[in-house]
Design an enzyme around this catalytic site. Structure first.
Site, PDB file in Angstrom:
ATOM      1  N   ASP A 222       2.366  -5.909  -4.075  1.00  0.00           N
ATOM      2  CA  ASP A 222       1.761  -4.601  -3.834  1.00  0.00           C
ATOM      3  C   ASP A 222       2.422  -3.488  -4.635  1.00  0.00           C
ATOM      4  O   ASP A 222       1.992  -2.344  -4.584  1.00  0.00           O
ATOM      5  CB  ASP A 222       1.835  -4.273  -2.329  1.00  0.00           C
ATOM      6  N   SER A 244      -3.639   1.484  -0.571  1.00  0.00           N
ATOM      7  CA  SER A 244      -4.229   0.150  -0.450  1.00  0.00           C
ATOM      8  C   SER A 244      -5.178   0.099   0.735  1.00  0.00           C
ATOM      9  O   SER A 244      -4.868   0.616   1.816  1.00  0.00           O
ATOM     10  CB  SER A 244      -3.124  -0.901  -0.271  1.00  0.00           C
ATOM     11  N   GLN A 294      -6.956  -6.876  -4.714  1.00  0.00           N
ATOM     12  CA  GLN A 294      -6.806  -5.737  -3.817  1.00  0.00           C
ATOM     13  C   GLN A 294      -7.821  -4.667  -4.168  1.00  0.00           C
ATOM     14  O   GLN A 294      -8.120  -4.440  -5.337  1.00  0.00           O
ATOM     15  CB  GLN A 294      -5.400  -5.145  -3.942  1.00  0.00           C
TER      16      GLN A 294
END
Length: 302
Positions: A222, A244, A294
């Site tokens: 991430d 996110s 993502q």
């Protein structure tokens, strides 16, 4: 996942004076060693140097630890799918509630809810599999990529005036070597159709615990992924608002997170103030070991 507690060494310092090395990595491993409150119920905390909200990779990794604590040791995680629901408060512990959805002969499914202030901030579904043999193939290995040790680490980038973004003010449990200037670098101002690439590894030695290595990779996944959305565009005059929204990972083969892995990220689409980002982790010999996808909020100030 079990963690052996040892005497903590003094942290090393990067070229710019920020803590790095085994002591900082051990602190991250300890952060992932959740407290067991009750059957299927765990508690985790955030590091004191957290930004204003809990880092998404941290809550995803901790949730995966919670799921793994309820699964037999002979089953390994092969995929996870998660949603970031609310910003996490780094000043408050996070409670992780694991649900034992299914225990089959080959696959085990778990759901985990991360809770703060009585509300869900994150949800995760993870699937674990008993090791089996089957067909094997992979995408071609990346070519013309500089070796990681020929590239500057984050501390060296800061000293050279090339910046380290938001990671410049926090301890660094990962050794990261950018092949391409990241989006927050002053050296990168124009749009690019090329993927972003960064070498990374745990900055020290990890125990031989395969779940721990997967959780470390989940944490790392991430860090730079959503930046690939901005890389497709010229740098905006004002910083973009980014967060996110969801995150998915597939783990294809065994690996060690304390050995060099190349993270190649690219954004195939953006619309509606959202951007889609994809990523691939490959070893130094070019073996694909994990894939990430993502979608994130990307708002450009007017």
């Amino acid at each position: 996942m079990s963690v052996v507690t040892t005497t903590q060494p003094e942290p090393e310092l990067a070229a710019d004076g920020m803590p790095r090395g085994q002591a900082v990595l051990d602190a991250l491993v300890e952060l992932l060693d959740l407290e067991t409150l009750e059957t299927n119920l765990f508690r985790g905390v955030s590091p004191p140097q957290s930004p204003t909200r809990v880092f998404g990779g941290q809550v995803a990794a901790q949730a995966l630890v919670a799921a793994g604590r309820t699964v037999p040791d002979d089953r390994e995680v092969h995929s996870l799918h998660a949603y970031f629901i609310r910003p996490g408060d780094p000043r408050v512990p996070i409670v992780y509630e694991a649900e034992r959805v299914r225990d089959g002969r080959s696959f085990t499914t778990r759901r985990v809810l991360a809770i703060q202030h009585g509300e869900a901030i994150f949800s995760l579904s993870a699937s674990f599999q008993l090791p089996q043999e089957g067909l094997e193939h992979s995408t071609p290995a990346p070519v013309d990529v500089p070796a990681p040790l020929t590239l500057p680490d984050l501390g060296q980038r800061v000293v050279e005036g090339r910046g380290a973004g938001w990671m410049s003010q926090i301890p660094r449990p990962l050794d990261m070597r950018f092949v391409d200037d990241p989006v927050w670098s002053d050296q990168r101002v124009s749009a690019s159709e090329e993927p972003n690439r960064v070498w990374m590894r745990a900055d020290g030695r990890l125990p031989d615990d395969r779940l721990l290595h997967v959780c470390l990779l989940t944490y790392a996944s991430d860090l730079t992924l959503l930046g690939s959305v901005l890389a497709r565009h010229d740098r905006p005059e004002q910083p973009a608002q980014m967060a996110s929204l969801d995150h998915a990972m597939w783990f294809h083969r065994p690996f060690r997170a304390d050995e060099w892995l190349l993270y190649t990220t690219f954004s195939p689409a953006a619309s509606g103030a959202r951007g889609l980002a994809t990523g691939r982790f490959t070893t130094e010999d070019g073996t694909l070991i994990a894939t990430t996808v993502q979608e994130g909020l990307v708002r450009i100030p007017r």
